[in-house]
Motif scaffolding. Sequence first.
Motif, PDB file in Angstrom:
ATOM      1  N   ARG A  30      37.526  90.388 -15.155  1.00  0.00           N
ATOM      2  CA  ARG A  30      37.415  91.740 -15.705  1.00  0.00           C
ATOM      3  C   ARG A  30      38.093  92.767 -14.789  1.00  0.00           C
ATOM      4  NH1 ARG A  30      32.752  89.045 -17.109  1.00  0.00           N
ATOM      5  NH2 ARG A  30      31.778  89.503 -15.100  1.00  0.00           N
ATOM      6  N   ARG A  52      37.374  83.176 -23.095  1.00  0.00           N
ATOM      7  CA  ARG A  52      36.740  84.444 -22.725  1.00  0.00           C
ATOM      8  C   ARG A  52      37.780  85.453 -22.245  1.00  0.00           C
ATOM      9  NH1 ARG A  52      31.746  84.135 -18.681  1.00  0.00           N
ATOM     10  NH2 ARG A  52      31.205  82.484 -20.161  1.00  0.00           N
ATOM     11  N   GLU A  92      39.627  86.772 -25.327  1.00  0.00           N
ATOM     12  CA  GLU A  92      38.811  87.731 -26.062  1.00  0.00           C
ATOM     13  C   GLU A  92      38.710  89.064 -25.322  1.00  0.00           C
ATOM     14  OE1 GLU A  92      35.403  85.242 -26.312  1.00  0.00           O
ATOM     15  OE2 GLU A  92      36.336  83.922 -27.804  1.00  0.00           O
ATOM     16  N   TRP A  93      38.550  88.997 -24.011  1.00  0.00           N
ATOM     17  CA  TRP A  93      38.470  90.223 -23.219  1.00  0.00           C
ATOM     18  C   TRP A  93      39.805  90.962 -23.267  1.00  0.00           C
ATOM     19  CZ3 TRP A  93      34.266  92.438 -20.968  1.00  0.00           C
ATOM     20  CH2 TRP A  93      34.497  93.499 -20.074  1.00  0.00           C
TER      21      TRP A  93
END
Length: 263
Positions: free
Chosen positions: A256, A199, A202-203
Motif C-alpha cells: 500500500r 490483492r 485490486e488495490w
Amino acid sequence: MGQMLIFGLGYAAGHLAERLRARGWDVVGTTQDGRGDSIAFDDEGAVLAAVRSATHILSSVPPAKGADPVLARYREAIAIAPATWVGYLSSTGVYGDADGAWVYESAPVKGRRPDRNAADAAWQRLRGDVSVFRLPGIYGPGRSILDRIREGRAHRIALPDQVFSRVHVDDIAGGVIASFRGPAGVYNLADDEPCHQNRLVEWGCAMLGAPLPPLQTLDEAGLSPAARAFYAENRRVANGKAKRLLSWNPRYPTYREGLAACR
C-alpha cells in the motif's frame, strides 16, 4: 565516503547507485556495452582497475547459460581485492516452493534453477566479508502493478491460496547500505506483508479507478512461461534477520505504501 563498483547497473542496482552518489560516493558500474559513464563488462583492464580501487563491490548480475558471468570472469580478482565489503543480489527463488510457509535464511536451498542456487552459494564462499541479499519480486517507479494495469497487462489468477512476497526497489538500496556497518551474511530483504498477487491488482485498480481484470485460470490467462513459473512457487519471505542485525526497516512495509510512492 566510499568507492562502489557495481557489476550490472540494472533497475535495482541503478537505484542504489543514485542513493550512494547523493551521499557523495564515487560509483562506477558495468554494463554490456559500456554505455554512458559505465564500463563495458568485457573491458578487462578497466574492470580490474575498478576492482583494485573499490572499497565496496556489488554484483547484481544473474546467472546466465548455467554460470555466474561475474565469477566466471573476475572471481580471482574480487577474491583478493582490497575492498572491505562485497555483496551479491540473489533471489528468494533459491528457496523453491514452500507451500505458503515462511522461509528464513536457514531454509534449505532447493530452487528449481540450479544455476541460481549455485551462484548464491559461490558468492558466499568467495571471501569472508560477503553479504548475499535474497530478493523476492522487485517493484518500484516504472515497474509496478500500476504500470501493468495501465497497459492492460494485469491478471487476476484463480489460485486462492497463493502467496508472494515483494520488496520496493528503494528498500533494497536501504538494506544494502545498512549492511555496510553490519555483519556479513545472508539476508532476506522483503516487505512485512506477503499476500496474493490479486490483492495488488485490486488495490491498484482502486487507486487508478480502473476496472478489475476478470478472474481467470492460468490457462485462460495465456501467461508466458516465465509468468506461469511465477505462480509455481508459494512462500512467505521472513525479513527479521535484516531488521535485527542490520537495523534495517523497510520504508515501504506493505504494497500500500509502496504503490502510493509509485503513482
